[in-house]
Structure formats: structure tokens, C-alpha cells
Design a protein around this motif. Structure first.
Motif, mmCIF file in Angstrom:
data_model
loop_
_atom_site.group_PDB
_atom_site.id
_atom_site.type_symbol
_atom_site.label_atom_id
_atom_site.label_comp_id
_atom_site.label_asym_id
_atom_site.label_seq_id
_atom_site.Cartn_x
_atom_site.Cartn_y
_atom_site.Cartn_z
ATOM 1 N N TYR A 289 -4.723 2.442 29.977
ATOM 2 C CA TYR A 289 -5.203 1.767 31.134
ATOM 3 C C TYR A 289 -4.506 1.539 32.221
ATOM 4 O O TYR A 289 -3.202 0.919 32.205
ATOM 5 C CB TYR A 289 -5.937 0.398 30.510
ATOM 6 N N SER B 87 -2.778 -0.718 34.991
ATOM 7 C CA SER B 87 -2.644 -2.031 35.146
ATOM 8 C C SER B 87 -1.787 -2.538 36.468
ATOM 9 O O SER B 87 -0.991 -3.317 36.457
ATOM 10 C CB SER B 87 -2.092 -2.538 33.979
ATOM 11 N N GLU C 249 -9.428 4.686 36.062
ATOM 12 C CA GLU C 249 -9.540 3.397 35.159
ATOM 13 C C GLU C 249 -8.721 3.494 33.866
ATOM 14 O O GLU C 249 -8.297 2.654 33.702
ATOM 15 C CB GLU C 249 -11.292 3.120 35.155
ATOM 16 N N LEU D 78 -11.181 -2.867 27.937
ATOM 17 C CA LEU D 78 -10.991 -2.774 29.391
ATOM 18 C C LEU D 78 -11.027 -4.320 30.067
ATOM 19 O O LEU D 78 -10.101 -4.562 30.789
ATOM 20 C CB LEU D 78 -12.059 -2.103 30.023
ATOM 21 N N SER D 79 -11.906 -5.332 29.230
ATOM 22 C CA SER D 79 -12.091 -6.626 29.737
ATOM 23 C C SER D 79 -10.676 -7.365 29.622
ATOM 24 O O SER D 79 -10.017 -7.909 30.433
ATOM 25 C CB SER D 79 -13.287 -7.042 29.360
ATOM 26 N N SER E 273 -7.646 -6.288 31.853
ATOM 27 C CA SER E 273 -7.912 -6.851 33.153
ATOM 28 C C SER E 273 -7.417 -8.432 32.943
ATOM 29 O O SER E 273 -7.070 -9.079 34.014
ATOM 30 C CB SER E 273 -9.235 -6.819 33.680
ATOM 31 N N LYS E 274 -7.595 -9.149 31.813
ATOM 32 C CA LYS E 274 -7.213 -10.381 31.619
ATOM 33 C C LYS E 274 -5.668 -10.684 31.165
ATOM 34 O O LYS E 274 -5.210 -11.675 31.039
ATOM 35 C CB LYS E 274 -8.087 -10.973 30.633
ATOM 36 N N ARG F 38 -18.336 4.562 35.357
ATOM 37 C CA ARG F 38 -18.350 3.420 34.455
ATOM 38 C C ARG F 38 -19.551 2.940 33.825
ATOM 39 O O ARG F 38 -19.567 2.565 32.580
ATOM 40 C CB ARG F 38 -17.931 2.056 35.580
ATOM 41 N N HIS G 129 -12.796 3.650 39.093
ATOM 42 C CA HIS G 129 -13.897 3.279 38.046
ATOM 43 C C HIS G 129 -14.222 4.611 37.195
ATOM 44 O O HIS G 129 -15.415 4.746 36.774
ATOM 45 C CB HIS G 129 -15.189 2.856 38.792
#
Length: 534
Positions: free
Chosen positions: A132, A134, A113, A158-159, A162-163, A57, A85
Motif C-alpha cells: 500500500y 503510504s 493505491e 486499506l482503512s 490510512s490510520k 476503487r 485510487h
């Protein structure tokens, strides 16, 4: 940095160039540092092999692997049991930047990741696809254009994943097939590929395109010529096809070469027909025959490591099967073939007992034969209904090989005539001899019949060719001399009356009829009666 994989034939100085890439750090916002990508493109073209790198990462290049198409593996990384990661970025030398099912399975099994595939053609970037992880859901997949990849913000993407803000490029519900064929002349192209398209439809596959080459320009190693092969790769990218279906039977070398060059699954005509048979088989006998035929078809293709064996578990991020696994698979496959042959022999003995019992009844046996999807099952259903017998025959589907298992029914046609009517698997052109042998148990009903009733779709543009195919298969079965009559089905759909007349003149005891229209079968039984008394 450690480099693993297939390093044979690669100079130490070139491997050192790959090792030197660990000096570059990838920023959090970058998918990959530009200098690293540039060097990966160059080395991929130079070696014509996949190269995979693993980034932490913070952007540190931890390890690399080199291998033939779809065979690079994740090397052991100190202090890490799995890929948490870690992001894997690997190249595809064939130019196809799309992730394969093996790539996506490696993403999940190694808990990476993300997994990225980079298309490389002539040392140039063709595109990038990222998946990605999930959790339990399907992975989020993004496509990145080759021209604006540097503006892509990996950390932001990536953020968003995750959201749950990133839209996923969902996989198509059906496999998307691209058809290829070698033809002797332009005259056969449309009709032959139409039949292959129908076979694909029967197998539940969406056809998204086709490519034809004159047979004299084909290659023994790759099936298609080099230019057509390059054109095929472009079409696969444009149509997002994930399987190539060939109209001929491929040699093991041709299949491996096509899979290696295209990066997608390749299926030949025999494999496609067997896949349909596997879907259609309902009885124990049918399932045994299908499995036996499939194993005998697959055995010659287990001849080495590479893309052909990747179906058994090899792929980016997973351990290859190796020669030990290969030999184990061969042995297990041969043992299973022997077991299936023994089980099928017992089934044949049971069927032989049933056949002898029917023979003792003294009833004449009439077998329905014909090209697949000609209307044989519909005939049997209507015959039972018109005879006043409750029909348990399912309605025939408008699909190739809708009926696979043999069906035998006792039918009282009238007060003086009672018969045993059998429906068998339909015939098709380019039917391999080994496939015919595998289904000999089913076709024994044809060999034991007193009369053959040839059901022909008279409205089909290739009706004459279909009739010839049926005659050829009957000849292989040793039944060409049996008494036979011809039912010219779908006569009401024939557009040119002269075509129907020519068919009637060239085939034995022709009877024009439309089964869907519900025509009476009395003319059929009248001819049958005359043939039986003859």
C-alpha cells in the motif's frame, strides 16, 4: 476494456476471454473477484506471461496488460493521468508471489493505491503480496496465504493503513543472496562455495542458502537443469532471497533465463567481484579501471528486451526501454568505454613517469603477490613499522579484496639495504582474462619488480590450490620466471605439521611466519638480499 502489451502469439478468442472479465465487479471488501483471479491463473499458465489488471476503487476492471516477465506496462486510461485510487494486480508465472523493487517503484511513481503480486505455478495460486502506498514513508507490505485469501478484507486493510494501524513487513537491511554452482565432484563443493560466500560477505550481502548441481547435468541455456531450477525457485520463496549469485561466469542467455525464471536479480562471479572492486577503489586510477571493467562486462548482456533490461527502468507500471533505448544505451556505453580507455592511458603514462623516476633511484623493487586475504597489506604495514617508518597503511581487513589500489613505499630495511615495496590487488581462482586485462595497470608493479614475495595463508584448507592459482596468474602476466620467495603466513594456525612441511617443500624459498603474532621480518630480508646479489 483495453488490453495492451505483448500480445503476439495469443489467439483473439483468448484475448476476448480476458476482456470478458470486465463484466465482473470486485466488491469493496474483496482484493479481487474470485472469478477474475481464477481466470488470471489459467491464462497466466497458458501464456506463460505476466498479466496485470487495474481496478478502480469501486471495483471496476478498467484495463489489462500482458507481457513477458517484468515488462508489462500501465496502459493509458481515459480521464486518468496517474493511478490515483487504482490498484494494480499482476501475476508472476514463476510462482514467486513477492513484489520486486520494480513493482514497489511503480507503486510510488504512478501513485497507485496498492500494488499486488500473485504467484502462479501450474495454474495454482502460491500466495499474494500487497503493498500500500503510504505517502513519503516506505510502503506497507502484507502477505496473504493462498488458502485463506478470500477471507482477507481489502477495504478494512486499506482503512487501517490510512490510520497507521497496519504493521509493515519491512525490507531486509541487506540484500539476501542464494548461491548456486555447478561442480565437477563433491570434493570441491564446500570449499568453493565457502569462497563465494566470503565474496558475498565482502560485498555486504547476507547469504541465506546454496544449491549445487553436478556439472554434467547443467544446461547451456539456463545454467541449472530444469529440476534444479524448480528447486531453486522453491528455495528463493522459502528464504526470501532477492538475489541469486552464481559461482561461474554466465552467458547473456543464461543470465536472462535465470532472471526470467526466478524473478529476482542474478549476478555471476565476475559481476560480484566487480561490485567488490567498485566498493574498494579509492584512487582515480582504481575507479577508472573498475568502471571500465564493469562496462565491458555489461555490454554483451544488452542484447534485447526483457528482464535483463528491466534494470534500466522497465517493469510493471512503467514504460519499457524499447529497441531505441537499447541502441542508445549501447552507443553511450561504447562511447564511455572509449573515453575511459583514453583517460586510463593518461594515468598509465603518469604512472610510467613515476616508475622511471623510481628506477633512476637504483633501488630494488619487491612486489607482494598472493591470493586475496592472505596478509599482503599486513606484511607491508609491519615492514614499515619494523623499519622505523611511520606507517600510513590501513590495517588489513579480514575480507576478500580489502586492498585494491596499488601501494608503493620506500623502506630502509637496514643500513645497507633500501627497497621499494609494492602491494597489489590479490588474485583469486576463476579470474576472467578480461578482468585481468582491465587491471593490467595495477599489476604492472608486479611485471616491473625485481623480486616477487608470495604471501600465502598456510592455514587455509586450500593453500596448495591458492598457490597454484597465483602461479597461473603470474604466468598470464609473463612473470612466472621472476625470482620469487614464499612467506608461509599464519603458520601458527596450521593444525597438521605435515601439511606445513609439504607446502615448504613445494614452494621456492619458504619462510614460516605469523604476521599477526609480530614475527621479525629479518629472515625475509636476508633471503631477498641473497636473491638480489645472486
Amino acid at each position: 476494456m483495453d488490453i495492451s502489451g505483448d500480445l503476439s502469439g495469443i489467439r483473439d478468442s483468448q484475448l476476448q476471454e480476458l476482456k470478458n472479465l470486465s463484466e465482473f465487479k470486485t466488491e469493496r471488501s474483496e482484493l479481487i473477484q474470485p472469478n477474475i483471479l481464477e481466470e488470471l491463473l489459467r491464462l497466466t499458465q497458458l501464456w506463460n506471461r505476466e498479466i496485470a489488471i487495474y481496478l478502480s476503487r469501486p471495483g471496476i476492471l478498467l484495463a489489462a496488460a500482458v507481457g513477458r516477465s517484468a515488462s508489462v506496462t500501465l496502459p493509458p486510461i481515459k480521464g486518468r493521468s496517474l493511478g490515483k485510487h487504482l490498484r494494480c494486480i499482476h501475476t508472476h508465472p514463476n510462482g514467486d508471489f513477492r513484489l520486486s523493487q520494480l513493482d514497489l517503484s511503480a507503486l510510488t511513481s504512478l501513485q497507485l493505491e496498492s500494488m499486488s503480486s500473485v504467484g502462479v505455478r501450474d495454474g495454482k495460486l502460491t500466495g499474494i503480496q500487497i503493498a500500500y502506498s503510504s505517502g513519503e514513508n516506505d510502503p506497507f507490505i502484507l502477505n496473504i496465504n493462498s488458502k485463506n485469501w478470500q477471507s482477507f478484507d481489502y477495504n478494512e486493510s486499506l482503512s487501517n493503513v490510512s490510520k497507521g494501524l497496519t504493521k509493515t513487513v519491512t525490507a531486509h537491511s541487506k540484500e539476501r543472496a542464494f548461491l548456486i554452482a555447478l561442480e565437477d565432484s563433491d570434493q570441491e563443493i564446500n570449499e568453493d562455495l565457502l569462497e563465494l560466500r566470503e565474496l558475498a560477505r565482502s560485498a555486504g550481502v547476507d547469504v541465506v542458502g546454496q544449491l549445487v548441481q553436478n556439472r554434467r547435468y547443467g544446461q547451456s541455456r539456463s545454467y541449472l537443469g530444469s529440476g534444479k531450477l524448480e528447486e531453486l525457485i522453491h528455495h528463493l520463496q522459502e528464504t526470501e532471497a532477492n538475489v541469486v549469485i552464481c559461482d561461474d561466469e554466465l552467458s547473456p542467455t543464461q543470465l536472462r533465463t535465470l532472471e526470467m525464471e526466478t524473478g529476482v536479480k542474478v549476478l555471476d562471479r565476475t559481476g560480484l567481484i566487480l561490485d567488490i572492486f567498485a566498493q574498494r577503489a579509492q584512487s582515480r586510477e582504481g575507479k577508472l579501471q573498475v568502471e571500465l571493467a564493469q562496462l565491458k562486462h555489461l555490454l554483451p548482456y544488452l542484447s534485447g528486451q526483457g528482464q535483463a533490461l528491466s534494470r534500466l527502468g522497465a517493469g510493471v507500471g512503467s514504460r519499457g526501454p524499447g529497441e531505441t533505448k537499447l541502441e542508445l544505451d549501447r552507443r553511450r556505453m561504447r562511447e564511455r568505454i572509449t573515453q575511459l580507455e583514453k583517460e586510463l592511458k593518461l594515468v598509465l603514462q603518469h604512472r610510467d613517469v613515476q616508475r622511471r623516476q623510481r628506477t633512476r633511484s637504483g633501488l630494488p623493487a619487491i612486489a607482494l603477490v598472493g591470493y586475496t586475504n592472505a596478509g599482503k597489506t599486513t606484511f607491508m604495514k609491519i615492514a614499515m613499522e619494523q623499519a622505523g617508518t611511520r606507517s600510513d597503511i590501513p590495517i588489513g581487513e579480514n575480507k576478500l579484496f580489502a586492498t585494491l589500489d596499488p601501494i608503493v613505499r620506500r623502506i630502509r630495511v637496514n643500513s645497507t639495504m633500501e627497497i621499494l615495496l609494492s602491494d597489489t590487488v590479490g588474485f583469486i581462482r576463476k579470474l576472467p582474462t578480461q578482468l585481468l586485462r582491465a587491471f593490467l595497470a595495477t599489476l604492472e608493479e608486479v611485471q616491473q619488480a625485481d623480486i616477487l614475495l608470495h604471501v600465502l595463508d598456510a592455514s587455509h584448507p586450500q593453500a596448495f590450490q591458492h598457490a597454484e592459482t597465483v602461479q597461473q596468474v603470474l604466468k598470464q602476466l609473463g612473470c612466472a620466471e621472476k625470482p620469487m620467495m614464499t612467506l608461509l603466513n599464519k603458520a601458527d594456525k596450521v593444525l597438521v605439521e605435515e601439511d606445513l612441511k609439504q607446502l615448504a617443500q613445494s614452494l621456492p624459498y619458504p619462510i614460516e611466519m605469523s604476521l599477526i603474532r609480530g614475527d621479525s621480518l629479518k629472515p625475509v630480508w636476508k633471503v631477498c638480499d641473497s636473491l638480489l646479489t645472486y
